[in-house]
Structure formats: C-alpha cells, structure tokens
Design an enzyme around this catalytic site. Structure first.
Site, PDB file in Angstrom:
ATOM      1  CG  LEU A  99      14.426   5.386   5.246  1.00 41.10           C
ATOM      2  CD1 LEU A  99      15.413   6.344   5.729  1.00 41.10           C
ATOM      3  CD2 LEU A  99      14.156   4.928   4.167  1.00 41.10           C
TER       4      LEU A  99
ATOM      5  CB  VAL B  61     -15.521  -6.340  -3.128  1.00 39.36           C
ATOM      6  CG1 VAL B  61     -17.607  -6.088  -3.441  1.00 39.36           C
ATOM      7  CG2 VAL B  61     -16.055  -7.103  -4.607  1.00 39.36           C
TER       8      VAL B  61
ATOM      9  CE  LYS C 274      10.244  -9.769   2.101  1.00 39.78           C
ATOM     10  NZ  LYS C 274      10.931 -10.739   3.131  1.00 39.78           N
TER      11      LYS C 274
END
Length: 331
Positions: free
Chosen positions: A62, A103, A72
DNA sequence: GTCCT
DNA sequence: GGGAATGCGC
DNA sequence: AGGACCGCGCATTCCC
C-alpha cells in the site's frame, strides 16, 4: 420518521487512530514534520480499505507503507498494541507537549518551551498560570479561550445559515463583490472544521482596503465576526459566531483578483489529494498550476504569462481532464 | 518514515 | 527603526 | 546513500 442510518465506522479505525497518534507525537514532540506526514499518508491509505485488515498481506505494498510501519501493523495485529506507541504514552513530558498544541497558535516550538521552561503540564495549568498573558501571544490567547469550541465540528446546516448572511451582506456592500464558501463544505461535507470564504472583485487591485472594510462591517454592524487573529490585504483569519446561542467558529476570508479567482476556487475547494494530483498532471503536460494561476512551462523552464481562466472548467480543460463537480473531489 | 534517484 | 528569520496555520 | 516531502500570508521575534 425516516431512519437516519449512522455512517458505518471505518473497519480499521482503531489502527488509523494509532497511526494518527504516532503522527502527532512526531510532529509535536520530536518536531519531525515529515514523519508526521508519512504516518498520516499511511493512515489515509489504510482508510481506503473497506474491510477489516486480517493479515499483513492486506496492506503490503500500500502507498506510504514501508518496512517500519508494516512491522508496527503486524505488532498491532498479533498483540493489539504497538510498542512505540506505548513508549510514547509513557512519556509524560511528551503528553504535556501534545496537550499544549491543542491550542491554536501553539505549535511544536512553543509547546516544548512551555513544558520544558515553564514546567506547565496541562491545559488547566496553562489557564490558571499567573504569567499566562506574558507566556502567550494574541493568537494563542484566543486559541486558549476558544479551545473547546474550536474542537467541535460545524454542522453543514449552520454553515448554510452563515452562507446566507455572508453572501447577502457582502453583496450589499458592493454588488460587484462575489463570494463563495469553499473547503469541505463546497465538496458537500455534512460537517466542517472551519469556514473558508473566497472573495473577488473586478477592481481589487485598486481596493487594497477592501478586506478591511468587509471585516469591519461583519464585525461592527453584524457582530458576526467576534475576533481577528490576523488580517492583511489578502487574507483574514478570525473567529465568528452566527448568534450568541451558537459556538464560536474559525473563519478565513481571502480576496483574489478576478483573473486568479478560479485557480483559487479550485485550490481552496480541494481536496488536498486532488490538488496534488492536478499539479502533477499539470507538470506532465508542461504547465505549472498553483492557487494563483496556470502557466505554460517553456523548454528552459521559463514561465508564460498566466493563461486566461474564467471558470474551474477551463483549468480541467487545459489539463485535458474530465471536469469534476465539487462533490466529486473527495479523493 | 517512505519514496525516489 | 526596520529588514531578516522564524513560527504557525492552511 | 542521501535529499524531497507546497509554499505562502501574517504576526512576532531576532538581530543589526
């Protein structure tokens, strides 16, 4: 009542979330923006798979998935966890840095500074910090004020209402003004993260204060814009609210001259993947395409004058691509 | 971290 | 003061 | 092995 079917969640959403978490850590804590993008790309490849991934063979090859990420995923499939992610989660400093970047205006650099130098470990601590006003610039203070509101998606219906007001008031100011809401809203999304408005006027070059006037009107007369984050001659970034019972939303307004308008419209409607794709097609065909113009590239790399563009369709035509309606641009 | 050269 | 560099968001 | 991975507008900080 008509059955409202909840959109089926992606069968691999847990894995996708994990990859996003790894991505965030790289961006915010390690300050490795390209690793962040690599993880995001891998996640978006996986998001295209419509069945639950059972084995590593489902994802081998992919786009954006190489050895490390494949390993992983293998870990995740066999153990349900990813070591690297567990390690990251155990890093309390890293977690604090990640929190700070929620933020608006606090990026990786400032987040690291707040945590390492000021020993701030949470949003609550930042909010109650005695030196809060010195620690944060204007943008960051607004970001902190509206943190929870900005994290909420904007329902399509609310944007539609804003559109009605915006278009009415902008054309009332000057009937030569033309405005459109772009971004995922224009592509038909049922909810968006912000509002992105494009404005054009046949004589914008002679009206450098146009954007300021628009913003001033929407602020003072209609109390639609509540805060300004930044404003120049071509780009406004700020905060708006349709009425006081609704949440504050992020809004951007950009002004373009009419000869650039359709390139901008295409670009800011996106999505990103389509933009990249079209840029590559442009290159292959000997053009250079960006949000301002499409130009012919000469043999020595010299650029022609911007080609005439009076619609989005013109751009697809130059590239010999089939026209895509906005709602077909979700690649 | 992945892809390309 | 003011140009250059940096951070940030998109 | 080593570089590219969008690049630009605006605000702020850095530096002369």
């Amino acid at each position: 009542m008509a059955a409202k079917r909840k959109l089926a969640e992606n069968p691999n959403s847990e894995l996708i979330d994990f990859l996003h978490e790894l991505a965030d850590y790289e961006k915010n804590v390690s300050r490795m923006i390209h690793k962040y993008n690599a993880y995001r790309k891998a996640a978006s490849s996986i998001a295209k798979i419509d069945h639950k991934i059972q084995s590593i063979t489902d994802i081998k090859g992919l786009e954006g998935i190489g050895k490390k990420i494949a390993a992983k995923i293998e870990q995740y499939l066999s153990t349900g966890k990813i070591k690297k992610l567990e390690t990251n989660r155990g890093d309390e400093t890293g977690a604090a840095i990640n929190q700070m970047t929620r933020v608006m205006g606090i990026g990786p650099t400032h987040a690291n500074k707040l945590v390492h130098q000021e020993k701030i470990t949470s949003i609550d601590e930042l909010r109650s910090h005695p030196k809060r006003d010195q620690l944060l610039n204007k943008t960051q203070q607004l970001g902190l004020k509206y943190l929870e509101e900005f994290e909420q998606k904007i329902p399509r219906d609310e944007i539609k209402q804003m559109e009605t007001i915006l278009l009415r008031e902008i054309t009332a100011m000057d009937n030569l003004l033309r405005a459109e809401i772009v971004g995922s809203y224009r592509r038909g999304a049922t909810a968006s993260s912000d509002i992105d408005v494009l404005v054009t006027h046949p004589a914008v070059a002679k009206l450098p204060s146009l954007l300021h006037k628009i913003v001033e009107t929407l602020t003072k007369q209609f109390h639609f814009i509540t805060d300004t984050i930044s404003i120049g001659d071509s780009k406004f970034m700020g905060v708006c609210q349709i009425d006081t019972s609704k949440l504050h939303r992020r809004i951007d307004i950009r002004v373009f001259p009419s000869e650039q308008y359709y390139c901008a419209l295409l670009y800011f409607t996106g999505n990103d993947q389509l933009n990249r794709h079209m840029r590559i097609v442009a290159q292959e065909q000997g053009y250079k395409l960006n949000e301002y113009s499409i130009q012919k590239v000469g043999s020595t790399g010299t650029l022609s004058k911007p080609l005439p563009v009076t619609s989005e369709r013109d751009i697809f035509d130059y590239l010999q691509m089939d026209y895509k309606e906005p709602h077909e641009r979700n690649m």
